[in-house]
Design an enzyme around this catalytic site. Structure first.
Site, PDB file in Angstrom:
ATOM      1  N   HIS A  53     -69.991 -49.883 -13.142  1.00 44.41           N
ATOM      2  CA  HIS A  53     -71.081 -50.779 -13.503  1.00 44.41           C
ATOM      3  C   HIS A  53     -71.932 -51.026 -12.260  1.00 44.41           C
ATOM      4  O   HIS A  53     -71.454 -50.878 -11.130  1.00 44.41           O
ATOM      5  CB  HIS A  53     -70.530 -52.105 -14.019  1.00 44.41           C
ATOM      6  N   GLU A  55     -72.908 -53.666 -10.729  1.00 40.61           N
ATOM      7  CA  GLU A  55     -72.347 -54.623  -9.770  1.00 40.61           C
ATOM      8  C   GLU A  55     -71.182 -54.015  -8.996  1.00 40.61           C
ATOM      9  O   GLU A  55     -71.043 -54.251  -7.792  1.00 40.61           O
ATOM     10  CB  GLU A  55     -71.869 -55.890 -10.499  1.00 40.61           C
ATOM     11  N   CYS A  83     -70.192 -58.485 -16.551  1.00 41.01           N
ATOM     12  CA  CYS A  83     -69.081 -58.448 -17.496  1.00 41.01           C
ATOM     13  C   CYS A  83     -67.847 -59.083 -16.843  1.00 41.01           C
ATOM     14  O   CYS A  83     -67.853 -59.369 -15.642  1.00 41.01           O
ATOM     15  CB  CYS A  83     -68.803 -57.000 -17.909  1.00 41.01           C
ATOM     16  N   CYS A  86     -66.749 -57.214 -13.627  1.00 42.17           N
ATOM     17  CA  CYS A  86     -67.655 -57.399 -12.493  1.00 42.17           C
ATOM     18  C   CYS A  86     -67.594 -58.829 -11.971  1.00 42.17           C
ATOM     19  O   CYS A  86     -67.600 -59.059 -10.760  1.00 42.17           O
ATOM     20  CB  CYS A  86     -69.077 -57.023 -12.893  1.00 42.17           C
TER      21      CYS A  86
END
Length: 152
Positions: A53, A55, A83, A86
């Site tokens: 992701h 991040e 999420c 993260c």
């Protein structure tokens, strides 16, 4: 426009560029001492790594650049609400502040969000769709040895 808004705008621009390149609508910017340290986009589509992701990609790069895992002097700006993975990684890295542009609920409307996962993780383990159970082996856990090695 405030500095925070300009960093959020960068994260959103990264997300839009990533969509145009065939990726997911997520971008992240990490700022340290008032300057951008890292810009990153979600790379799941390119790497097949479900943890890539925006991040997470940014966290990994920031840790590499700084040569440390403590990022408590950094601020995360993300195009979407981080999420649970993260969010937890940001906490483990020591972040004290983070900002996001779009909610998980809004992303969910387009099939891109994690609002459902947040709700599922609040349920007891036996009520979650992914079943996870403790299987405690005989013997000692590695935790006492880890604490002793650290001198705590």
């Amino acid at each position: 426009m405030s500095t925070h808004e300009s960093y959020i705008d960068e994260a959103v621009a990264l997300a839009a560029e990533n969509v145009a390149a065939g990726g997911s609508p997520y971008g992240a910017v990490i700022v340290r001492d008032g300057a951008v340290l890292v810009r990153a986009a979600n790379t799941v589509h390119a790497t097949n790594d479900p943890s890539a992701h925006a991040e997470m990609v940014a966290l990994r790069e920031a840790s590499r650049i700084l040569g440390r895992r403590d990022l408590s002097d950094c601020v995360m700006y993300a195009s979407g609400r981080p999420c649970p993975m993260c969010h937890a990684a940001m906490r483990l890295a020591g972040f004290k502040r983070g900002y996001f542009a779009f909610s998980a609920e809004e992303a969910e409307q387009y099939g891109a969000g994690s609002a459902t996962i947040y709700a599922e993780l609040c349920q007891p383990l036996d009520a979650q769709p992914m079943q996870i159970s403790q299987l405690r082996p005989p013997g000692d856990s590695p935790y006492p040895a880890w604490r002793a090695r650290r001198g705590a």
